[in-house]
Design an enzyme around this catalytic site. Structure first.
Site, PDB file in Angstrom:
ATOM      1  CD  GLU A 216     -29.909  28.960 -32.988  1.00 37.80           C
ATOM      2  OE1 GLU A 216     -29.950  28.788 -31.657  1.00 37.80           O
ATOM      3  OE2 GLU A 216     -30.431  28.230 -33.780  1.00 37.80           O
ATOM      4  CB  CYS A 250     -25.462  32.251 -26.377  1.00 35.62           C
ATOM      5  SG  CYS A 250     -25.038  30.992 -27.387  1.00 35.62           S
TER       6      CYS A 250
END
Length: 473
Positions: A216, A250
């Site tokens: 991720e 993110c």
């Protein structure tokens, strides 16, 4: 506490391997027990978790920690508990006519020992979010938290140690050398959240053991204001998405695309929206600080380079505070007229800095997005369904929120993950359970069946049978 990579880490891994071998398919009751203990951990220690993360950031909004960390983990655990019976069931699979009366089924099976490397930006959510999925799937879990959040990492180790046997769930703390040794262990699955650069190194280390990975990562996630959007609403929602955790997210919008001739107006509206949300900055408990001096200096350098190269820099500092040396807070910054060769347009920003770039038409906006690495997230604001569908169909990203920011990450009935440089694999909800499971195909043969016709010695009967099958399959 620091661990010797060659001894303590290997010993903890060996304990989990041993315990998994003793119970390779934990019952639903055992898995629920582990999830219940994980849930109790979040409820009993909420105040301590908030304090620890705030200490690591030198000022982290308690509300953001409760929403983006603790609430997210609780929601994930409760969702897993409610659906675990369904996820664990054997699934019947269609069997072609020529193999009947045999039958097919899929058996969801735990992988074994799962390693999780979690980052500093959401140190609780991004450690226990993957962990709860791995636990629901029946695995043993070893977590390596970030050394940049020492208070939370130490607290997490203590909480887990008090609630779990080391063979079920364990936390190992340490520096980059410990992290390097961690990635070298022959896990049955390795889950990493962090930067693309480090993700490449993790994938390389895992490849030596043929360990499957979920990565991720991040990247430059675009936001698009369509000419049809409601600017007043859009800038307010964009400001929330950009400044949650001071942009250290993110999936934060990394740059904003707006129609030609509107950048100045959008910047003015955005500045006003930010000022309403954060009327003060330095002592405002709602506005989060930057995690370290090094990361703050990186933002200073990005903005300085853009300004020196001719970009217009707008600092949103409503009361014109002068930050003292005791804080790592960084005022929101809007950048206009940024060129593609500037670092602010080449690197993931990961902070409260937002470039605004104008586009002439939708083709131009889509082309700009597609010539960059595929992002983890994309945000589109507007009312035009034709434009919306074009953006959804003609760009590739990990996930999308339409007419808002961030919220696709909170959907337990949807997968979350990147694509290409922004990540490999997905989790959340059933997708997390599948990530940490082997869906084992099983074919059950019956006592009476026709497959003996495929046995040698081969002859005309075989050729006739194969020819018949070619016509009906």
């Amino acid at each position: 506490m620091l661990f010797n990579p060659a001894t303590d880490l290997a010993a903890r891994f060996a304990v989990q391997c041993r315990d998994f071998a003793l119970d390779p398919y934990p019952s639903r009751e055992i898995r629920l027990s582990r999830l219940d203990r994980l849930l109790a951990l979040t409820e009993t220690h909420e105040a301590a978790i908030v304090r620890a993360i705030s200490a690591d950031f030198s000022g982290r909004s308690a509300h953001e920690t409760r929403l983006a960390e603790i609430f997210m983990v609780r929601t994930g655990i409760r969702h897993a508990r409610g659906h675990l019976k369904e996820w664990m069931r054997n699934r019947s699979v269609r069997t072609d006519l020529h193999f009947r009366p045999g039958r097919n089924r899929l058996l969801p099976q735990p992988l074994g020992v799962v390693g999780i490397i979690s980052p500093w930006n959401y140190p609780f959510q991004l450690a226990l979010g993957p962990a709860l999925a791995a636990i629901a799937a029946g695995n043993r879990v070893l977590i390596k938290p970030s050394e940049l959040t020492p208070h939370l990492s130490a607290l997490l180790e203590d909480m887990v140690k008090a609630s779990f046997d080391p063979g079920e769930l364990s936390v190992v703390n340490g520096d980059a050398e410990v992290g390097k040794a961690f990635t070298g262990l022959p896990f049955d699955h390795l889950f990493f959240t962090g930067s693309t650069a480090v993700g490449r190194m993790v994938a390389t280390a895992a490849a030596a053991n043929l360990t499957p990975v979920t990565l991720e990562l991040g990247g430059k996630s675009p936001a698009i204001f369509d000419p049809s959007c409601d600017l007043e609403v859009a800038v307010r929602r964009l400001a929330f998405g950009k400044l949650m955790n001071a942009g250290q997210t993110c999936i934060a919008p990394d740059y904003l695309l707006v129609p030609t001739g509107t950048a100045g107006k959008v910047a003015t509206l955005l500045s006003a929206a930010i000022a309403r949300m954060y009327p003060t900055l330095e002592t405002n408990p709602d506005y989060t600080a930057i995690v370290s001096d090094r990361h703050r200096q990186r933002l200073v350098d990005l903005v300085r380079e853009a300004r020196d190269a001719g970009a217009r820099v707008i600092e949103v500092n409503p009361t014109r505070e002068r930050f003292t040396g005791s804080t790592r807070k960084f005022a929101p910054v809007i950048v206009l007229n940024a060129r593609d060769d500037m670092r602010v347009m080449r690197e993931e920003i990961f902070g409260p800095v937002l470039p605004i770039v104008e586009y002439g038409n939708l083709d131009e906006a889509i082309t700009r997005i597609n010539r960059m690495d595929r992002p983890l997230a994309l945000y589109w604001f507007g009312r035009d369904p034709v434009h919306r569908e074009r953006v959804l169909q003609e760009t590739i990203s990990g996930g999308v929120t339409v007419n808002d920011c961030l919220w696709h990450i909170a959907q337990e009935h949807q997968p979350f993950g990147g694509v290409g440089p922004s990540g490999i694999g997905a989790y959340h909800g059933e997708w997390g359970f599948r990530t940490f499971s082997k869906l084992k195909p099983v074919f059950h043969q019956t006592r009476l069946n026709g497959t003996f016709l495929f046995h040698p010695p081969y002859g005309k009967a075989f050729d006739m049978l194969l020819g018949a099958l070619k016509r009906i399959t």
